[in-house]
Design a protein around this motif. Structure first.
Motif, PDB file in Angstrom:
ATOM      1  N   SER A 181      -4.185  22.328 -17.022  1.00  0.00           N
ATOM      2  CA  SER A 181      -2.732  22.272 -17.136  1.00  0.00           C
ATOM      3  C   SER A 181      -2.090  23.216 -16.126  1.00  0.00           C
ATOM      4  CB  SER A 181      -2.298  22.649 -18.558  1.00  0.00           C
ATOM      5  OG  SER A 181      -0.890  22.727 -18.661  1.00  0.00           O
ATOM      6  N   GLY A 182      -0.914  22.855 -15.662  1.00  0.00           N
ATOM      7  CA  GLY A 182      -0.180  23.708 -14.732  1.00  0.00           C
ATOM      8  C   GLY A 182       1.298  23.383 -14.759  1.00  0.00           C
ATOM      9  N   LEU A 183       2.102  24.284 -14.227  1.00  0.00           N
ATOM     10  CA  LEU A 183       3.521  24.000 -14.065  1.00  0.00           C
ATOM     11  C   LEU A 183       3.685  22.727 -13.236  1.00  0.00           C
ATOM     12  CD1 LEU A 183       4.583  27.652 -13.270  1.00  0.00           C
ATOM     13  CD2 LEU A 183       5.322  26.371 -15.280  1.00  0.00           C
ATOM     14  N   PRO A 184       4.778  21.977 -13.428  1.00  0.00           N
ATOM     15  CA  PRO A 184       4.923  20.698 -12.714  1.00  0.00           C
ATOM     16  C   PRO A 184       4.683  20.788 -11.212  1.00  0.00           C
ATOM     17  CG  PRO A 184       6.600  20.873 -14.400  1.00  0.00           C
ATOM     18  CD  PRO A 184       5.882  22.197 -14.388  1.00  0.00           C
ATOM     19  N   THR A 185       5.262  21.770 -10.547  1.00  0.00           N
ATOM     20  CA  THR A 185       5.065  21.892  -9.100  1.00  0.00           C
ATOM     21  C   THR A 185       3.632  22.289  -8.766  1.00  0.00           C
ATOM     22  OG1 THR A 185       7.373  22.409  -8.621  1.00  0.00           O
ATOM     23  CG2 THR A 185       5.731  23.188  -7.032  1.00  0.00           C
ATOM     24  N   VAL A 186       3.084  23.219  -9.534  1.00  0.00           N
ATOM     25  CA  VAL A 186       1.704  23.652  -9.313  1.00  0.00           C
ATOM     26  C   VAL A 186       0.743  22.492  -9.487  1.00  0.00           C
ATOM     27  CG1 VAL A 186      -0.132  25.134 -10.200  1.00  0.00           C
ATOM     28  CG2 VAL A 186       2.176  26.044  -9.937  1.00  0.00           C
ATOM     29  N   ALA A 187       0.975  21.678 -10.537  1.00  0.00           N
ATOM     30  CA  ALA A 187       0.110  20.529 -10.787  1.00  0.00           C
ATOM     31  C   ALA A 187       0.203  19.510  -9.666  1.00  0.00           C
ATOM     32  CB  ALA A 187       0.477  19.877 -12.122  1.00  0.00           C
ATOM     33  N   ALA A 188       1.426  19.267  -9.184  1.00  0.00           N
ATOM     34  CA  ALA A 188       1.624  18.228  -8.172  1.00  0.00           C
ATOM     35  C   ALA A 188       1.203  18.669  -6.775  1.00  0.00           C
ATOM     36  CB  ALA A 188       3.091  17.805  -8.161  1.00  0.00           C
ATOM     37  N   LYS A 189       1.443  19.938  -6.442  1.00  0.00           N
ATOM     38  CA  LYS A 189       1.289  20.370  -5.053  1.00  0.00           C
ATOM     39  C   LYS A 189       0.050  21.234  -4.776  1.00  0.00           C
ATOM     40  CE  LYS A 189       5.190  18.458  -3.777  1.00  0.00           C
ATOM     41  NZ  LYS A 189       5.190  17.246  -2.903  1.00  0.00           N
ATOM     42  N   TRP A 190      -0.547  21.832  -5.809  1.00  0.00           N
ATOM     43  CA  TRP A 190      -1.720  22.669  -5.543  1.00  0.00           C
ATOM     44  C   TRP A 190      -2.926  22.205  -6.348  1.00  0.00           C
ATOM     45  CZ3 TRP A 190      -5.306  26.205  -7.537  1.00  0.00           C
ATOM     46  CH2 TRP A 190      -5.962  27.000  -6.586  1.00  0.00           C
ATOM     47  N   LEU A 212      -5.725  16.214 -15.325  1.00  0.00           N
ATOM     48  CA  LEU A 212      -4.669  17.146 -14.939  1.00  0.00           C
ATOM     49  C   LEU A 212      -3.378  16.780 -15.654  1.00  0.00           C
ATOM     50  CD1 LEU A 212      -3.496  19.426 -13.182  1.00  0.00           C
ATOM     51  CD2 LEU A 212      -3.178  17.746 -11.355  1.00  0.00           C
ATOM     52  N   ILE A 213      -2.768  17.764 -16.301  1.00  0.00           N
ATOM     53  CA  ILE A 213      -1.481  17.553 -16.947  1.00  0.00           C
ATOM     54  C   ILE A 213      -0.516  18.634 -16.474  1.00  0.00           C
ATOM     55  CG2 ILE A 213      -2.505  16.475 -18.979  1.00  0.00           C
ATOM     56  CD1 ILE A 213      -2.140  19.083 -20.485  1.00  0.00           C
ATOM     57  N   SER A 214       0.785  18.362 -16.569  1.00  0.00           N
ATOM     58  CA  SER A 214       1.797  19.343 -16.177  1.00  0.00           C
ATOM     59  C   SER A 214       2.643  19.703 -17.397  1.00  0.00           C
ATOM     60  CB  SER A 214       2.688  18.794 -15.061  1.00  0.00           C
ATOM     61  OG  SER A 214       3.418  17.668 -15.502  1.00  0.00           O
ATOM     62  N   GLU A 215       2.929  20.981 -17.523  1.00  0.00           N
ATOM     63  CA  GLU A 215       3.728  21.485 -18.634  1.00  0.00           C
ATOM     64  C   GLU A 215       4.628  22.602 -18.139  1.00  0.00           C
ATOM     65  OE1 GLU A 215       0.990  20.945 -22.562  1.00  0.00           O
ATOM     66  OE2 GLU A 215       0.407  22.575 -21.213  1.00  0.00           O
ATOM     67  N   ASP A 216       5.798  22.730 -18.749  1.00  0.00           N
ATOM     68  CA  ASP A 216       6.714  23.800 -18.367  1.00  0.00           C
ATOM     69  C   ASP A 216       6.204  25.170 -18.801  1.00  0.00           C
ATOM     70  OD1 ASP A 216       8.551  22.095 -17.152  1.00  0.00           O
ATOM     71  OD2 ASP A 216       9.588  21.682 -19.044  1.00  0.00           O
ATOM     72  N   PHE A 222       2.251  31.173 -14.029  1.00  0.00           N
ATOM     73  CA  PHE A 222       2.918  32.134 -13.160  1.00  0.00           C
ATOM     74  C   PHE A 222       2.990  33.453 -13.901  1.00  0.00           C
ATOM     75  CE2 PHE A 222       6.802  34.082 -11.284  1.00  0.00           C
ATOM     76  CZ  PHE A 222       6.341  34.182  -9.976  1.00  0.00           C
ATOM     77  N   GLY A 223       2.451  34.493 -13.297  1.00  0.00           N
ATOM     78  CA  GLY A 223       2.394  35.788 -13.947  1.00  0.00           C
ATOM     79  C   GLY A 223       0.958  36.225 -14.157  1.00  0.00           C
ATOM     80  N   ALA A 224       0.782  37.462 -14.561  1.00  0.00           N
ATOM     81  CA  ALA A 224      -0.552  38.009 -14.778  1.00  0.00           C
ATOM     82  C   ALA A 224      -1.241  37.250 -15.908  1.00  0.00           C
ATOM     83  CB  ALA A 224      -0.459  39.491 -15.106  1.00  0.00           C
ATOM     84  N   PRO A 225      -2.573  37.147 -15.859  1.00  0.00           N
ATOM     85  CA  PRO A 225      -3.291  36.401 -16.904  1.00  0.00           C
ATOM     86  C   PRO A 225      -3.167  37.083 -18.262  1.00  0.00           C
ATOM     87  CG  PRO A 225      -4.826  37.588 -15.493  1.00  0.00           C
ATOM     88  CD  PRO A 225      -3.479  37.723 -14.857  1.00  0.00           C
ATOM     89  N   GLU A 226      -3.147  36.259 -19.296  1.00  0.00           N
ATOM     90  CA  GLU A 226      -3.135  36.755 -20.669  1.00  0.00           C
ATOM     91  C   GLU A 226      -4.452  36.352 -21.336  1.00  0.00           C
ATOM     92  OE1 GLU A 226       0.267  35.207 -22.629  1.00  0.00           O
ATOM     93  OE2 GLU A 226       1.719  36.098 -21.232  1.00  0.00           O
ATOM     94  N   GLY A 227      -5.103  37.283 -21.997  1.00  0.00           N
ATOM     95  CA  GLY A 227      -6.371  36.956 -22.634  1.00  0.00           C
ATOM     96  C   GLY A 227      -7.449  36.738 -21.583  1.00  0.00           C
ATOM     97  N   PHE A 235      17.789  21.965  -7.388  1.00  0.00           N
ATOM     98  CA  PHE A 235      16.668  21.300  -8.044  1.00  0.00           C
ATOM     99  C   PHE A 235      16.092  22.200  -9.120  1.00  0.00           C
ATOM    100  CE2 PHE A 235      17.071  19.622  -3.819  1.00  0.00           C
ATOM    101  CZ  PHE A 235      16.858  18.253  -3.946  1.00  0.00           C
ATOM    102  N   ALA A 236      15.655  21.578 -10.205  1.00  0.00           N
ATOM    103  CA  ALA A 236      15.019  22.333 -11.278  1.00  0.00           C
ATOM    104  C   ALA A 236      13.541  22.583 -10.988  1.00  0.00           C
ATOM    105  CB  ALA A 236      15.167  21.585 -12.607  1.00  0.00           C
ATOM    106  N   GLN A 237      12.962  21.758 -10.111  1.00  0.00           N
ATOM    107  CA  GLN A 237      11.544  21.898  -9.791  1.00  0.00           C
ATOM    108  C   GLN A 237      11.356  22.041  -8.287  1.00  0.00           C
ATOM    109  OE1 GLN A 237       9.317  18.674 -11.477  1.00  0.00           O
ATOM    110  NE2 GLN A 237       9.838  19.186 -13.585  1.00  0.00           N
ATOM    111  N   THR A 238      10.483  22.952  -7.914  1.00  0.00           N
ATOM    112  CA  THR A 238      10.203  23.178  -6.495  1.00  0.00           C
ATOM    113  C   THR A 238       9.643  21.922  -5.835  1.00  0.00           C
ATOM    114  OG1 THR A 238       9.756  25.510  -6.954  1.00  0.00           O
ATOM    115  CG2 THR A 238       8.939  24.634  -4.877  1.00  0.00           C
ATOM    116  N   ALA A 239       8.814  21.179  -6.549  1.00  0.00           N
ATOM    117  CA  ALA A 239       8.213  19.974  -5.971  1.00  0.00           C
ATOM    118  C   ALA A 239       9.275  18.983  -5.519  1.00  0.00           C
ATOM    119  CB  ALA A 239       7.277  19.314  -6.986  1.00  0.00           C
TER     120      ALA A 239
END
Length: 299
Positions: free
Chosen positions: A98-107, A126-130, A144-149, A221-225
């Motif tokens: 899973s990744g943010l919409p732009t991360v999923a689409a572009k990376w 692969l799925i995209s989630e906010d 986006f941000g430091a890892p948790e857990g 735009f709401a999404q970088t992609a």
């Protein structure tokens, strides 16, 4: 409930009855003939009956042996059958990323495409989630941000101005200040990321010693992609992330007029669930994604 004899003794007798000799059973089980004979005698002692009798140079099952062997053969077949659904579920279920919409689409999309070609035996979905997070059906999540857990830092991206070659040729800015007079595309990150100081034209100009842009962006735009795609279409200049614009830059769909960057305030990280590493290919996919993040960081 009566205590079962040792499974090894039952396995030895089943193999002898099926193969017709102690030597063949020993070869299949990877033990000595003497060990097989000892296990069969132990089983006979437990049951209180004779299971095998010697006929010339061979062995035959007694009446009790035939009856018991039929039950054992059925039992071992059921044990093997019980394992099949588990293995089918493990081998057939894809690893979910899973990744943010732009991360999923572009990376993630292009990175996982390379994975799929290299490891067709371990499929991915692969799925995209906010708000991507590992767990509850998601094996790996790029956030986006430091890892948790359980997680690892991948890379910190950088935003740079980019536009279509035709738009650049039409305006021909001499310096970065004139770039701010071109049609600008604005990206409005979700409010949940406000604490991370999202990149924008104003902080980009301030970092590079330029006056703030005066013109109102032609589109937001709401999404970088979506903003990157609009820039590719020649609709304006986007302050896009290098890693997310990789394909468009490599193919020449986008160009960077002035290589002045604005580092993002936080890195991208990869998190994973405990169950993810228990799946076939889970550890290998984690290592693959971490390695690709390391390559991105170097680039």
């Amino acid at each position: 409930m009566a205590r079962l004899p040792q499974l090894r003794a039952m396995e030895s007798f089943e193999a002898v009855g099926r193969l017709g000799s102690v030597a063949a059973a020993a070869a299949e089980l990877g033990v000595t003939a003497g060990a097989v004979s000892q296990q069969v005698r132990r089983l006979e002692a437990h049951l209180g009956v004779t299971l095998l009798e010697r006929q010339g140079r061979g062995l035959e099952l007694t009446r009790w042996g035939r009856l018991y062997h039929a039950g054992l053969a059925d039992g071992f077949a059921r044990l093997a059958e019980a394992e099949r659904p588990l293995r089918a579920a493990m081998e057939g279920a894809p690893l979910v990323v899973s990744g943010l919409p732009t991360v999923a689409a572009k990376w993630l999309g292009r990175v996982l495409y390379d994975w799929a070609r290299a490891h067709p035996e371990w499929p991915v979905r692969l799925i995209s989630e906010d708000d991507p997070r590992a767990g509850a059906g998601v094996d790996f999540a790029m956030c986006f941000g430091a890892p948790e857990g359980q997680g690892a830092t991948l890379f910190t991206d950088e935003a740079v101005p980019a536009c279509a070659p035709a738009l650049l040729a039409a305006h021909a800015p001499v310096g970065p200040e004139e770039l701010l007079d071109m049609p600008l595309l604005r990206i409005d990150w979700s409010a949940q990321y406000d604490r991370f100081t999202p990149p924008g034209w104003e902080p980009w100009a301030a970092l590079n010693g330029l006056p703030p842009p005066q013109a109102t962006p032609v589109m937001s735009f709401a999404q970088t992609a979506a903003a990157i795609d609009a820039a590719v279409a020649g609709q304006g200049v986007v302050l896009g992330q290098r890693a997310m614009m990789h394909e468009a830059l490599v193919t020449g769909q986008l160009v960077v007029p002035f290589d002045l960057g604005l580092p993002l305030s936080q890195p991208y990280s990869l998190g994973w669930s405990r169950e993810a590493l228990e799946k076939p290919g889970g550890t290998a996919l984690r290592d693959w994604l971490v390695a690709r993040g390391r390559e991105e960081r170097k680039a």
